[in-house]
Design a protein around this motif. Structure first.
Motif, PDB file in Angstrom:
ATOM      1  N   THR A  58      40.819  -1.929   1.006  1.00 34.86           N
ATOM      2  CA  THR A  58      41.028  -2.545  -0.312  1.00 34.86           C
ATOM      3  C   THR A  58      41.429  -1.499  -1.343  1.00 34.86           C
ATOM      4  O   THR A  58      42.396  -1.677  -2.104  1.00 34.86           O
ATOM      5  N   LEU A  59      40.693  -0.392  -1.377  1.00 30.56           N
ATOM      6  CA  LEU A  59      41.000   0.653  -2.364  1.00 30.56           C
ATOM      7  C   LEU A  59      42.359   1.282  -2.099  1.00 30.56           C
ATOM      8  O   LEU A  59      43.090   1.608  -3.042  1.00 30.56           O
ATOM      9  N   ASP A  60      42.709   1.448  -0.821  1.00 29.02           N
ATOM     10  CA  ASP A  60      44.011   2.021  -0.480  1.00 29.02           C
ATOM     11  C   ASP A  60      45.155   1.144  -0.965  1.00 29.02           C
ATOM     12  O   ASP A  60      46.255   1.636  -1.254  1.00 29.02           O
ATOM     13  N   ASP A  86      58.349  -2.362  -3.381  1.00 27.01           N
ATOM     14  CA  ASP A  86      58.855  -1.466  -2.347  1.00 27.01           C
ATOM     15  C   ASP A  86      57.828  -0.396  -1.995  1.00 27.01           C
ATOM     16  O   ASP A  86      57.556  -0.129  -0.818  1.00 27.01           O
ATOM     17  N   GLY A  87      57.255   0.211  -3.019  1.00 27.37           N
ATOM     18  CA  GLY A  87      56.239   1.221  -2.767  1.00 27.37           C
ATOM     19  C   GLY A  87      54.991   0.641  -2.136  1.00 27.37           C
ATOM     20  O   GLY A  87      54.354   1.268  -1.286  1.00 27.37           O
ATOM     21  N   LEU A  99      51.553   0.033   2.656  1.00 33.24           N
ATOM     22  CA  LEU A  99      50.842  -0.887   3.535  1.00 33.24           C
ATOM     23  C   LEU A  99      51.071  -0.529   4.996  1.00 33.24           C
ATOM     24  O   LEU A  99      50.152  -0.560   5.814  1.00 33.24           O
ATOM     25  N   GLY A 100      52.312  -0.168   5.334  1.00 33.10           N
ATOM     26  CA  GLY A 100      52.595   0.232   6.707  1.00 33.10           C
ATOM     27  C   GLY A 100      51.824   1.475   7.107  1.00 33.10           C
ATOM     28  O   GLY A 100      51.300   1.573   8.222  1.00 33.10           O
ATOM     29  N   ILE A 101      51.738   2.444   6.182  1.00 36.07           N
ATOM     30  CA  ILE A 101      51.006   3.680   6.472  1.00 36.07           C
ATOM     31  C   ILE A 101      49.517   3.395   6.640  1.00 36.07           C
ATOM     32  O   ILE A 101      48.857   3.913   7.543  1.00 36.07           O
ATOM     33  N   ARG A 135      46.886   3.982  10.145  1.00 33.79           N
ATOM     34  CA  ARG A 135      45.827   4.987  10.228  1.00 33.79           C
ATOM     35  C   ARG A 135      44.690   4.477  11.113  1.00 33.79           C
ATOM     36  O   ARG A 135      44.585   3.297  11.401  1.00 33.79           O
ATOM     37  N   THR A 136      43.819   5.348  11.507  1.00 37.48           N
ATOM     38  CA  THR A 136      42.699   4.962  12.354  1.00 37.48           C
ATOM     39  C   THR A 136      41.770   4.030  11.603  1.00 37.48           C
ATOM     40  O   THR A 136      41.649   4.092  10.374  1.00 37.48           O
TER      41      THR A 136
END
Length: 286
Positions: A76-78, A11-12, A17-19, A23-24
């Motif tokens: 990838t890191l995000d 869920d998290g 992933l959506g956020i 982003r730019t």
């Protein structure tokens, strides 16, 4: 990782992933560093638990492959780092810091050694499963390289101290030999591998202990422990047998002359009272 844990982590993951996708896709350039306000040295507390390092395997190779495509590396890191943090927190781990391409956390600070080891092991396996089942499918869909992580952990005493980190970062840092051991153990791991120190292995339940096999210590391994009386006795017996064999070989070559130096006592072997601290690698997939 059980179904409840997987659902919680998933869920998290998809919320982030959506956020991330919103982003730019370009990074701005700055010629000054963000301002930092360091905290003063405060207090520390001696405690005991498992220190765990988790890191993206061959992250330098990954960075070299992406080159100037910083967005791909950041994407990838995000995905990876927050997911590892979520797994650590789910298993009651205290997240200490983000190392850039990995995390450091500790487990079981207020629990028994057995609980600390069990929680850290479940967290390590959960991290690998989350990368395999959540992160890598998204990376593959984005035409990016799937990744593997390496995990190193050990049990021992350490100090949780406030050492003056930047504002908004966790100011509590694990300090001690166990943290150094865990870092070096993690650095010696192969891709997708979990390695633990001797104390972690010793406290593990027998069923878990059987899943590990002895591994060579990392290079430049400075950690030793005193040998037990049984280990010293075994080494002395082996030394006597080796010198007796040497004496017989010399007598066979030169005859049974009464020459000084042909007795076992004339070839003393120096036996070290310490041995290297042992490392164990997990044999199977988590």
């Amino acid at each position: 990782m059980d179904s409840v844990a997987l659902l919680t982590i998933r869920d998290g993951f998809f919320e982030r992933l959506g956020i991330i996708r919103e982003r730019t896709t370009s990074l701005s350039t700055a010629n000054v560093l963000p301002s930092q306000e360091n905290t003063l040295l405060a207090s520390g507390k001696k405690t005991r638990g498992v220190v765990l390092f988790a890191d993206i395997s061959r992250s330098t190779v990954l960075a070299a492959k992406y080159g100037l495509k910083a967005e791909s590396m950041l994407f990838t890191l995000d995905l990876v780092i927050p997911t590892l943090m979520d797994v650590a927190r789910y298993y009651r781990g205290n997240f200490e810091k983000n190392t850039g391409d990995g995390i450091l956390s500790y487990f079981g600070v207020e629990s028994s050694d057995e609980d600390a080891v069990s929680l850290a092991y479940d967290a390590a396996c959960g991290m690998m499963e989350a990368v395999r089942d959540l992160v890598n499918p998204v990376l593959s869909h984005a035409s990016l390289m799937p990744i593997k992580i390496t995990v190193g952990a050990d049990l021992g005493d350490f100090i949780v101290a406030r050492i003056g980190l930047a504002r908004d970062a966790n100011p509590m840092v694990a300090v001690g030999a166990v943290a150094n051991r865990a870092a070096k153990i993690q650095g010696s791991c192969g891709a997708g591998e979990l390695r633990v120190g001797e104390e972690f292995w010793r406290v593990s339940q027998p069923a878990l202990r059987r899943r590990f096999q002895s591994a060579p210590p990392p290079r430049l391994w400075p950690f030793t422990v005193p040998k037990t009386a049984a280990e010293l006795a075994t080494e002395r017996d082996a030394a006597r047998m080796a010198e007796e064999q040497r004496r017989r070989e010399l007598e066979g070559r030169f005859g049974s002359m009464n020459v000084p130096g042909l007795c076992a006592e004339s070839f003393p072997r120096i036996i070290s009272p310490t041995r290297p601290y042992r490392v164990y690698a997990y044999r199977d997939k988590c």
